[in-house]
Design an enzyme around this catalytic site. Sequence first.
Site, PDB file in Angstrom:
ATOM      1  N   GLU A 148       0.846  -1.194   0.000  1.00  0.00           N
ATOM      2  CA  GLU A 148       0.000   0.000   0.000  1.00  0.00           C
ATOM      3  C   GLU A 148       0.884   1.248   0.000  1.00  0.00           C
ATOM      4  O   GLU A 148       2.019   1.224   0.484  1.00  0.00           O
ATOM      5  CB  GLU A 148      -0.893   0.018   1.241  1.00  0.00           C
ATOM      6  CG  GLU A 148      -1.895  -1.120   1.237  1.00  0.00           C
ATOM      7  CD  GLU A 148      -2.929  -0.996   2.349  1.00  0.00           C
ATOM      8  OE1 GLU A 148      -4.110  -1.129   2.033  1.00  0.00           O
ATOM      9  OE2 GLU A 148      -2.550  -0.783   3.515  1.00  0.00           O
ATOM     10  N   CYS A 202       3.474   8.860   0.765  1.00  0.00           N
ATOM     11  CA  CYS A 202       4.102   7.933   1.700  1.00  0.00           C
ATOM     12  C   CYS A 202       4.268   6.602   0.968  1.00  0.00           C
ATOM     13  O   CYS A 202       3.288   6.014   0.522  1.00  0.00           O
ATOM     14  CB  CYS A 202       3.205   7.788   2.927  1.00  0.00           C
ATOM     15  SG  CYS A 202       3.801   6.566   4.100  1.00  0.00           S
ATOM     16  N   CYS A 232       7.092  -6.505   6.553  1.00  0.00           N
ATOM     17  CA  CYS A 232       8.200  -5.896   7.290  1.00  0.00           C
ATOM     18  C   CYS A 232       8.739  -6.921   8.272  1.00  0.00           C
ATOM     19  O   CYS A 232       7.973  -7.695   8.850  1.00  0.00           O
ATOM     20  CB  CYS A 232       7.723  -4.647   8.045  1.00  0.00           C
ATOM     21  SG  CYS A 232       9.074  -3.771   8.891  1.00  0.00           S
ATOM     22  N   CYS A 255       7.688  -4.685  15.070  1.00  0.00           N
ATOM     23  CA  CYS A 255       7.171  -3.756  16.085  1.00  0.00           C
ATOM     24  C   CYS A 255       5.759  -4.203  16.465  1.00  0.00           C
ATOM     25  O   CYS A 255       4.910  -4.414  15.590  1.00  0.00           O
ATOM     26  CB  CYS A 255       7.148  -2.324  15.550  1.00  0.00           C
ATOM     27  SG  CYS A 255       8.777  -1.756  15.019  1.00  0.00           S
ATOM     28  N   CYS A 278       2.343  -2.485  15.102  1.00  0.00           N
ATOM     29  CA  CYS A 278       2.271  -2.058  13.697  1.00  0.00           C
ATOM     30  C   CYS A 278       1.655  -3.153  12.814  1.00  0.00           C
ATOM     31  O   CYS A 278       2.015  -4.323  12.916  1.00  0.00           O
ATOM     32  CB  CYS A 278       3.677  -1.716  13.196  1.00  0.00           C
ATOM     33  SG  CYS A 278       3.720  -1.192  11.474  1.00  0.00           S
ATOM     34  N   CYS A 293      -0.150   6.078   9.891  1.00  0.00           N
ATOM     35  CA  CYS A 293       1.074   5.375  10.288  1.00  0.00           C
ATOM     36  C   CYS A 293       0.750   4.036  10.916  1.00  0.00           C
ATOM     37  O   CYS A 293      -0.072   3.942  11.824  1.00  0.00           O
ATOM     38  CB  CYS A 293       1.827   6.159  11.345  1.00  0.00           C
ATOM     39  SG  CYS A 293       2.301   7.773  10.834  1.00  0.00           S
TER      40      CYS A 293
HETATM   41  N1  SAH Z   1      10.127   0.924   9.373  1.00  0.00           N
HETATM   42  C1  SAH Z   1      10.147   2.356   9.438  1.00  0.00           C
HETATM   43  C2  SAH Z   1       8.928   2.994   8.789  1.00  0.00           C
HETATM   44  C3  SAH Z   1       7.677   2.616   9.514  1.00  0.00           C
HETATM   45  S1  SAH Z   1       6.215   3.541   9.534  1.00  0.00           S
HETATM   46  C4  SAH Z   1      10.249   2.787  10.882  1.00  0.00           C
HETATM   47  O1  SAH Z   1      10.235   1.936  11.764  1.00  0.00           O
HETATM   48  O2  SAH Z   1      10.408   3.975  11.128  1.00  0.00           O
HETATM   49  C5  SAH Z   1       6.422   5.080  10.178  1.00  0.00           C
HETATM   50  C6  SAH Z   1       6.094   5.246  11.666  1.00  0.00           C
HETATM   51  O3  SAH Z   1       4.786   4.772  12.039  1.00  0.00           O
HETATM   52  C7  SAH Z   1       7.074   4.509  12.539  1.00  0.00           C
HETATM   53  O4  SAH Z   1       7.544   5.384  13.514  1.00  0.00           O
HETATM   54  C8  SAH Z   1       6.216   3.426  13.117  1.00  0.00           C
HETATM   55  O5  SAH Z   1       6.723   2.941  14.309  1.00  0.00           O
HETATM   56  C9  SAH Z   1       4.901   4.145  13.284  1.00  0.00           C
HETATM   57  N2  SAH Z   1       3.780   3.244  13.569  1.00  0.00           N
HETATM   58  C10 SAH Z   1       3.719   1.915  13.360  1.00  0.00           C
HETATM   59  N3  SAH Z   1       2.545   1.424  13.782  1.00  0.00           N
HETATM   60  C11 SAH Z   1       1.831   2.458  14.273  1.00  0.00           C
HETATM   61  C12 SAH Z   1       0.527   2.573  14.839  1.00  0.00           C
HETATM   62  N4  SAH Z   1      -0.286   1.539  14.962  1.00  0.00           N
HETATM   63  N5  SAH Z   1       0.130   3.807  15.237  1.00  0.00           N
HETATM   64  C13 SAH Z   1       0.939   4.874  15.086  1.00  0.00           C
HETATM   65  N6  SAH Z   1       2.164   4.824  14.532  1.00  0.00           N
HETATM   66  C14 SAH Z   1       2.614   3.619  14.140  1.00  0.00           C
END
Ligand code: SAH
Length: 351
Positions: A94, A107, A114, A118, A121, A337
């Site tokens: 996406e 974005c 991934c 985390c 996420c 995000c």
């Molecule tokens: N892998 C990269 C890009 C990820 S997305 C990274 O870790 O930075 C961008 C941001 O969204 C990251 O800071 C990620 O931790 C955050 N994110 C992930 N899941 C989320 C959620 N459920 N709510 C809010 N932010 C989230």
Amino acid sequence: MPSQSTHLLDSLDSTLTAWLAERDVPKFRGKQIRNWLFEKRAADWQAMTNLPQALRDQLTAELPLWTSSVAKHTKAEDGTEKLLLSLADGGQIECVLLRDKVRRTICISTQVGCGMGCVFCASGLDGVDRNLTTGEIIEQILLLQNLLAKEERLSHIVVMGMGEPLANLDGLLPALEEAHREDGLGISARRITISTVGLPASIDRLAKHKRTYRLAISLHAPNDELRNKLVPVNDKIGLDAILDAADRYFDVSGRRLTYEYVLLHDLNDQDEHARELADRLSGREALLNVIPYNPVAGLPYETPTLARQHAFRDILEQAGIRVQFRHRKGNRIDAACGQLRRSQQEVFALE
Ligand code: SAH
């Protein structure tokens, strides 16, 4: 059948130059094609009306422009649009267009899934399948740009979609070069942000790169004990190594770094977390970007109350930390995000 299997956009200049030369087509056609793709937002070869019809037909037959197809296009009332793309091998990713006053930000994703894991996420729920190719990354950029109205201009790129960009620098950097080039999209490096979970060796590699893109580092916790729980790869890395690499990047680039912090009810949003975070960041040229948790179907986490968010913010600001809360753009269509994913199972969404 197309005569070649590689993606044209994986190496646009060399593939196109060779293809044109083999057919005795003058070089300037290559420049025209670039212009059509990046500047005039052509949807296909036939749209390139200053190329001879025979050339357009030949290109259509032999050189596929796109390898992805739009499986779903969702729009939200706030102007956010999301594309679900099906890749040539059946994988899905996406990517998102965000509208904010005059800003037009896209974005983009760098991997199918991934591997960072985390816990909050959606993108990592099923692990990682593979890296995206340069062409697949450029394709997202162009398809999203093609969603804009004539009078709108793409102004910013954030590499914050699905995947860990620093685990795929080989695919990503040539794609960003096309975004940056004058005869590409002409977007300056300071309007391009790469977000990472924090991989020190790759941060150092990025520091040596000729373009100094903005770097955002996802912290989410002020100490290793908590970060290991929320961001499992931290176990092998540790906050000190990440912050050291971030400092080196700042020394080389001179660009203020952004630290991201997903605020999770009860887990990392308490006063003591804010105080410890302030200690970690004080003295650093940094912006703390706090993202109140965006709900992910099937996950047990909760968004902190507004009162808790304010209390967290106050402690950091009083300690002199620059703080910004990220607006929830696109969350009604699961485009915010952490909500991007490769399968469409239970999620969806107003049109
Ligand atoms: N892998 C990269 C890009 C990820 S997305 C990274 O870790 O930075 C961008 C941001 O969204 C990251 O800071 C990620 O931790 C955050 N994110 C992930 N899941 C989320 C959620 N459920 N709510 C809010 N932010 C989230």
